[in-house]
Design an enzyme around this catalytic site. Structure first.
Site, PDB file in Angstrom:
ATOM      1  N   GLY A  27     -26.593 -25.469  59.703  1.00  0.00           N
ATOM      2  CA  GLY A  27     -26.034 -24.778  60.881  1.00  0.00           C
ATOM      3  C   GLY A  27     -26.960 -23.652  61.334  1.00  0.00           C
ATOM      4  N   ARG A  46     -40.458 -16.316  63.515  1.00  0.00           N
ATOM      5  CA  ARG A  46     -41.531 -15.473  64.057  1.00  0.00           C
ATOM      6  C   ARG A  46     -42.267 -14.734  62.938  1.00  0.00           C
ATOM      7  NH1 ARG A  46     -41.484 -10.034  65.019  1.00  0.00           N
ATOM      8  NH2 ARG A  46     -42.881  -9.208  66.631  1.00  0.00           N
ATOM      9  N   ALA A  47     -41.489 -14.146  62.016  1.00  0.00           N
ATOM     10  CA  ALA A  47     -42.106 -13.368  60.936  1.00  0.00           C
ATOM     11  C   ALA A  47     -42.947 -14.263  60.030  1.00  0.00           C
ATOM     12  CB  ALA A  47     -41.024 -12.656  60.123  1.00  0.00           C
ATOM     13  N   ARG A  72     -28.592 -31.475  60.280  1.00  0.00           N
ATOM     14  CA  ARG A  72     -28.263 -31.784  58.884  1.00  0.00           C
ATOM     15  C   ARG A  72     -28.805 -33.191  58.656  1.00  0.00           C
ATOM     16  NH1 ARG A  72     -23.262 -28.673  60.357  1.00  0.00           N
ATOM     17  NH2 ARG A  72     -23.531 -26.727  59.236  1.00  0.00           N
ATOM     18  N   CYS A  73     -29.637 -33.384  57.639  1.00  0.00           N
ATOM     19  CA  CYS A  73     -30.394 -34.636  57.503  1.00  0.00           C
ATOM     20  C   CYS A  73     -29.924 -35.455  56.305  1.00  0.00           C
ATOM     21  CB  CYS A  73     -31.876 -34.287  57.364  1.00  0.00           C
ATOM     22  SG  CYS A  73     -32.928 -35.736  57.163  1.00  0.00           S
ATOM     23  N   ASP A 132     -27.190 -23.669  51.552  1.00  0.00           N
ATOM     24  CA  ASP A 132     -27.298 -24.400  50.285  1.00  0.00           C
ATOM     25  C   ASP A 132     -27.947 -25.776  50.417  1.00  0.00           C
ATOM     26  OD1 ASP A 132     -26.174 -22.334  48.970  1.00  0.00           O
ATOM     27  OD2 ASP A 132     -24.280 -23.343  48.479  1.00  0.00           O
ATOM     28  N   THR A 180     -27.082 -18.176  57.162  1.00  0.00           N
ATOM     29  CA  THR A 180     -25.786 -18.775  57.503  1.00  0.00           C
ATOM     30  C   THR A 180     -24.824 -17.659  57.890  1.00  0.00           C
ATOM     31  OG1 THR A 180     -23.781 -19.870  56.709  1.00  0.00           O
ATOM     32  CG2 THR A 180     -25.165 -18.907  55.020  1.00  0.00           C
ATOM     33  N   ILE A 181     -24.059 -17.917  58.951  1.00  0.00           N
ATOM     34  CA  ILE A 181     -23.081 -16.898  59.357  1.00  0.00           C
ATOM     35  C   ILE A 181     -21.990 -16.721  58.299  1.00  0.00           C
ATOM     36  CG2 ILE A 181     -23.466 -17.268  61.827  1.00  0.00           C
ATOM     37  CD1 ILE A 181     -20.568 -18.628  61.752  1.00  0.00           C
ATOM     38  N   ASP A 182     -21.862 -17.683  57.380  1.00  0.00           N
ATOM     39  CA  ASP A 182     -20.758 -17.627  56.406  1.00  0.00           C
ATOM     40  C   ASP A 182     -20.957 -16.541  55.345  1.00  0.00           C
ATOM     41  OD1 ASP A 182     -19.956 -19.848  57.809  1.00  0.00           O
ATOM     42  OD2 ASP A 182     -20.575 -21.283  56.277  1.00  0.00           O
ATOM     43  N   ASP A 199     -22.050 -16.818  52.466  1.00  0.00           N
ATOM     44  CA  ASP A 199     -21.480 -17.312  51.203  1.00  0.00           C
ATOM     45  C   ASP A 199     -22.553 -17.705  50.195  1.00  0.00           C
ATOM     46  OD1 ASP A 199     -22.415 -19.452  52.648  1.00  0.00           O
ATOM     47  OD2 ASP A 199     -20.732 -20.768  52.201  1.00  0.00           O
ATOM     48  N   ARG A 246     -16.432 -21.808  56.661  1.00  0.00           N
ATOM     49  CA  ARG A 246     -16.251 -22.983  55.796  1.00  0.00           C
ATOM     50  C   ARG A 246     -15.236 -22.629  54.715  1.00  0.00           C
ATOM     51  NH1 ARG A 246     -19.653 -27.367  56.163  1.00  0.00           N
ATOM     52  NH2 ARG A 246     -21.278 -26.171  57.178  1.00  0.00           N
ATOM     53  N   GLY A 249      -8.322  -4.045  62.285  1.00  0.00           N
ATOM     54  CA  GLY A 249      -6.993  -3.573  61.869  1.00  0.00           C
ATOM     55  C   GLY A 249      -5.942  -4.665  61.954  1.00  0.00           C
ATOM     56  N   HIS A 268       0.670  -4.872  69.375  1.00  0.00           N
ATOM     57  CA  HIS A 268      -0.131  -6.111  69.250  1.00  0.00           C
ATOM     58  C   HIS A 268      -0.240  -6.462  67.780  1.00  0.00           C
ATOM     59  CE1 HIS A 268      -3.728  -3.993  67.794  1.00  0.00           C
ATOM     60  NE2 HIS A 268      -3.479  -3.091  68.728  1.00  0.00           N
TER      61      HIS A 268
HETATM   62  O1  F6P Z   1     -21.877 -23.031  57.892  1.00  0.00           O
HETATM   63  C1  F6P Z   1     -21.762 -22.518  59.186  1.00  0.00           C
HETATM   64  C2  F6P Z   1     -20.569 -23.106  59.883  1.00  0.00           C
HETATM   65  O2  F6P Z   1     -20.502 -22.563  61.178  1.00  0.00           O
HETATM   66  C3  F6P Z   1     -19.239 -22.948  59.142  1.00  0.00           C
HETATM   67  O3  F6P Z   1     -18.700 -21.655  59.298  1.00  0.00           O
HETATM   68  C4  F6P Z   1     -18.426 -24.035  59.763  1.00  0.00           C
HETATM   69  O4  F6P Z   1     -17.406 -24.479  58.884  1.00  0.00           O
HETATM   70  C5  F6P Z   1     -19.440 -25.122  59.973  1.00  0.00           C
HETATM   71  O5  F6P Z   1     -20.718 -24.506  59.991  1.00  0.00           O
HETATM   72  C6  F6P Z   1     -19.256 -25.901  61.251  1.00  0.00           C
HETATM   73  O6  F6P Z   1     -20.164 -26.944  61.238  1.00  0.00           O
HETATM   74  P1  F6P Z   1     -20.586 -27.766  62.549  1.00  0.00           P
HETATM   75  O7  F6P Z   1     -21.473 -26.894  63.384  1.00  0.00           O
HETATM   76  O8  F6P Z   1     -21.298 -28.948  62.005  1.00  0.00           O
HETATM   77  O9  F6P Z   1     -19.324 -28.093  63.283  1.00  0.00           O
END
Ligand code: F6P
Length: 325
Positions: free
Chosen positions: A17, A27-28, A78-79, A109, A131-133, A135, A177, A191, A221
């Site tokens: 992703g 770039r770096a 993803r390959c 990973d 990864t934005i996750d 994790d 994920r 909050g 809210h």
């Molecule tokens: O791993 C990054 C991520 O955005 C997860 O947060 C999410 O579950 C997944 O990829 C979504 O995957 P795709 O872009 O294949 O829908």
């Protein structure tokens, strides 16, 4: 320069992703290698591009004006072929044909596993965690997280405005994920009345009670932050509306979280990690994931990185519960 003799050309690719800051890393890597007299082959579409020979030599200008851009100029994928013996053999052959002496692979990973397989077959690799996750266990920080979580809080602040006007509840599902880091941080930063993550048992009755308590305390809210890994968004939305009488909407933020201009944190860390990755390769080190520990940029063996686990910050969720009413 002894290093430049051994590494005449390195490849760089982005895989899995995309994450804001990947471009800053590319770039770096490119500029660091060029500054050391090493050529850089930009490999397109992740490991697919390696297998299919989709690549081009990059000069300094090819990576101009990408530092501030989300996504990845090298594209990503993803390959599945890469996991086969045949795909791997084609990738090794492509490295030989294109005189690629080593590779910097940016991703999560899955990307690390690819880098491990390549290194074992004689192509030295160093990976950069993107990864934005957030994790990835071997590093305190993964490129893209800060931008993503800032995007989430902007969206949730907007939702809170409309919830406020209508005295509504919004159940907001965020990415991650199986991991709940985005939900925990964004929930705290906005909050939220309650935060639900997949790593911890989700007590829906307790969440309903928290929304009721927030209403009784005079709130106008009600944000309930849910990680996608919790898997309760629709059910929880219906339950809150039914049991509190508060109109409740579900918002799944989706891929908006993966785009946008990277924050200063993502640009700086990506630049430091890209620089470090080239340093490591040229020092003759490989099979490593670049990592951030405290404020240091260091490296961890890929196998070790893949074995480690990272848990969500439970204390943050508990603290938010205590003060969000
Ligand atoms: O791993 C990054 C991520 O955005 C997860 O947060 C999410 O579950 C997944 O990829 C979504 O995957 P795709 O872009 O294949 O829908």
């Amino acid at each position: 320069m002894q290093e430049a003799k051994k590494f005449r050309r390195i490849g760089v690719l982005t895989s899995g992703g995309d994450a804001p800051g990947m471009n800053a890393a590319v770039r770096a890597v490119t500029r660091t290698a060029l500054a050391r007299g090493v050529e850089v082959m930009g490999i397109y579409n992740g490991y697919n591009g390696l297998i299919n020979g989709e690549m081009k030599l990059l000069d300094a200008r090819d990576v101009s004006d990408i530092l501030q851009r989300g996504g990845t100029m090298l594209y990503t994928a993803r390959c599945l072929d890469f996991k086969t013996e045949e795909g791997m053999a084609r990738a090794i052959e492509a490295c030989r044909e294109n005189k690629i002496d080593g590779i910097v692979a940016c991703g999560g990973d899955g990307t690390f596993r690819g880098a491990l397989d390549l290194t074992r077959r004689g192509v030295p690799c160093v990976a950069i965690p993107c990864t934005i996750d957030n994790d990835i266990s071997s590093t305190d920080y993964s490129i893209g997280y800060d931008t993503a979580v800032n995007t989430v809080i902007q969206m949730v602040d907007r939702l809170a405005d409309t919830c406020q006007s209508h005295l509504r509840c919004s159940v907001v599902e965020v990415m991650g994920r199986a991991a709940g880091h985005i939900a925990a941080d964004a929930g705290t930063a906005t909050g939220a009345c309650a935060i639900a993550v997949g790593e911890l048992p989700v007590d829906m009755d307790k969440i309903v009670a928290r929304v009721k308590a927030c209403k009784e305390a005079g709130r106008h809210h009600f944000i309930v932050m849910v990680s996608e890994g919790a898997g309760v968004t629709q059910e929880l939305t219906a339950k809150i509306e039914k049991e509190t009488g508060i109109e409740t909407r579900a918002t799944v933020l989706g891929h908006v979280q993966r785009g946008g201009t990277p924050t200063v944190r993502d640009r700086v860390i990506a630049t430091r990690m890209g620089h470090k990755a080239v340093d490591l390769l040229l020092e003759g080190r490989s099979n490593l994931v670049v990592a951030m520990r405290k404020d240091d940029i260091t490296a961890v063996d890929i196998e070790e990185a893949l074995r480690m686990t990272k848990s969500v910050d439970r204390s943050l969720i508990e603290m938010n519960e205590e003060i969000s009413f």
